[in-house]
Write a protein that holds these residues in place. Structure first.
Motif: not given
Length: 407
Positions: A112-113, A116, A133, A136-141, A143-144
C-alpha cells in the motif's frame, strides 16, 4: 561477456521518467531502477547519457551518477566472479541496492505504501492514474476489513483468493475485479523492478486477471446514417460532438487521437490519415471516406475539438435518443458471483468508444480481412482485436450463406 546499458522507462513521456540500468551476463539480464529521473527530450539514447545542454544544467552530476552505478555493478560482478560465488540476479540486485540506496535512505514499504508513492510520482495518463487509485482504495479497504498485513511477501494465491472473494461479496463485476487485479500486478512488477520485492507468486498463472465478455453494443451502418443525417443545425453543441463521433465511426481512431489531427496528418493528396496513436505509439494509416471529407470541408479542414470524455458521452446519449435509437438491449454481467441481466435503451449505452467498435465490426461484416482492419485499428493481436467485434449468430450465418462450403 557482461555489458551495461541505460534506458528510459517511458521514452515517449512528456514528463520526467525513470532511468533503468540493464546489466547482461551469461544469458541473464538484471533490470534495475537507478532512481534517477529525466525528461526524455534531454536524453541521448545513443550515448545513454543526459545531453550536454544548458537546458539541463545538472547533466554533469547526472551523468556522473550513472557512471558510478555502472562502476558499482561491474565491481560487484567481478567480486562474485573472483570469490567463485554463484552469480544470481538476487545477489546482484541486493548488493547494488546497498550502493545506490544506502541503508539510511531505504524505507521499508509495504504494498500500500509503495503503491501510494508510485501514484504520486507516476507520469501515466489521468485515466490510468484514476484506475491505480481505485485499486489502491480497494486494497486499503481489504486490509482494514481483514486486519491482514499487505507486505510484498503476502501477495500470494491465498491473498488473491481472499481479495477476489471479498470483492465478489461486495457486488463487484468480474471485469471490475479483473481491473483491480491487473493494477495490483502493475504495482508488484514495479516493486520487483526496483529491487523492493522478491516474491514472484503474483506471476503464477492462477493469479490471473479475470474477465468476461460484455455485451457491449455497436452501431450498424444504417444507425450511423441516421445519426449523420440528423438535423442539428440549431444546436452547435450537439452538432460538433455528432460530427466528431461520425469521424470516429469512419476511421476507428480513439478520441484522444482525433484531438491531435491536423493538416500534417493527411497524406496522399488528402486521401489517407496517418496517425501515431497516443495510447500505444503505433502508427496507423486509414483511408479518408466520403463522410470524413464532408465533415472536414464543413470545418475548413480542422476537426472540431472534443470536450471531456464524460461530457462527450452525455451528449452522445442525447444525440442518439434524438436519432431514435431506442430498441431494448439486454446486458449481462456477473456481479457478486451471480449473472445479472439488465435492460437498457440502446441510446443509453452509447459512448465515445462505440465509434471505434462500430468501425471494426462494420468492416468485419463487409468481409474486410481481420489483418487489414488491425492495420487500421492498431491492434497487435487477433485476440485483442476480436474483442471489438460484435457479431450475432444470425449475422455470422448470413456471412456464410454464399460461402462455397454451403453451396
Amino acid at each position: 561477456m557482461a555489458s551495461v546499458s541505460f534506458v528510459l522507462k517511458e521514452p515517449n513521456s512528456k514528463e520526467e521518467t525513470l532511468v533503468y540500468l540493464l546489466f547482461r551476463f551469461s544469458n541473464s539480464k538484471l533490470k534495475f531502477s537507478t532512481g534517477e529521473k529525466i525528461l526524455p527530450k534531454f536524453w541521448n539514447p545513443e550515448k545513454q547519457k543526459a545531453k550536454e545542454t544548458k537546458q539541463f544544467p545538472e547533466f554533469p552530476e547526472f551523468n556522473s551518477r550513472l557512471d558510478n552505478i555502472e562502476k558499482w555493478i561491474k565491481s560487484i560482478y567481478r567480486k562474485l566472479l573472483n570469490d567463485e560465488e554463484e552469480i544470481t540476479l538476487d545477489k546482484l540486485r541486493a548488493e547494488l541496492t546497498k550502493k545506490v540506496k544506502p541503508q539510511a535512505e531505504v524505507k521499508k514499504l509495504d504494498l500500500i505504501a509503495f503503491a501510494d508513492e508510485l501514484i504520486k510520482n507516476t507520469s501515466k495518463k489521468p485515466n490510468t492514474v484514476k484506475n491505480y487509485k481505485q485499486a489502491l482504495v480497494k486494497l486499503k479497504e481489504f486490509k482494514e476489513a481483514k486486519r491482514k498485513p499487505l507486505e510484498f511477501e503476502s501477495i500470494n494465491l491465498e491473498f488473491y483468493n481472499d481479495f477476489t472473494k471479498y470483492l465478489q461479496e461486495r457486488g463487484f463485476s468480474i471485469n471490475s475485479i479483473g481491473g483491480f487485479i491487473k493494477n495490483i500486478k502493475v504495482f508488484m512488477n514495479e516493486a520487483t523492478d526496483r529491487g523492493l520485492n522478491k516474491n514472484l507468486e503474483y506471476l503464477n498463472k492462477r493469479f490471473r486477471v479475470i474477465e468476461e465478455h460484455s455485451d457491449t453494443i455497436y452501431l450498424t451502418q444504417e444507425e450511423i446514417t441516421k445519426i449523420y443525417e440528423l438535423d442539428l443545425s440549431e444546436n452547435s453543441r450537439l452538432e460538433r460532438v455528432r460530427d466528431l463521433f461520425i469521424v470516429g465511426c469512419n476511421t476507428g481512431l480513439r478520441f484522444s487521437d482525433l484531438n491531435q489531427i491536423n493538416s500534417d496528418n493527411f497524406i496522399s493528396n488528402g486521401s489517407q490519415i496517418k496517425v501515431k496513436t497516443e495510447k500505444t505509439g503505433e502508427t496507423v494509416i486509414i483511408p479518408v471516406g466520403k463522410r470524413v471529407k464532408e465533415i472536414l470541408d464543413k470545418y475548413k479542414g480542422v476537426l472540431p475539438n472534443s470536450i471531456s470524455n464524460q461530457k462527450m458521452n452525455d451528449y452522445l446519449k442525447e444525440i442518439c435518443e434524438l436519432a431514435e435509437l431506442c430498441e431494448s438491449v439486454l446486458v449481462s454481467i456477473t456481479k457478486g458471483g451471480k449473472k445479472v441481466q439488465e435492460s437498457f435503451k440502446k441510446h443509453e449505452l452509447i459512448s465515445t468508444h462505440t465509434a471505434r467498435r462500430s468501425f471494426a465490426t462494420n468492416l468485419y461484416l463487409a468481409d474486410v480481412p481481420s489483418i487489414t482492419i488491425m492495420k487500421m485499428t492498431g491492434h497487435k493481436t487477433e485476440k485483442a482485436f476480436l474483442k471489438y467485434i460484435r457479431l450475432t449468430q444470425e449475422q455470422n450465418a448470413q456471412k456464410l450463406v454464399n460461402h462455397p462450403f454451403f453451396n
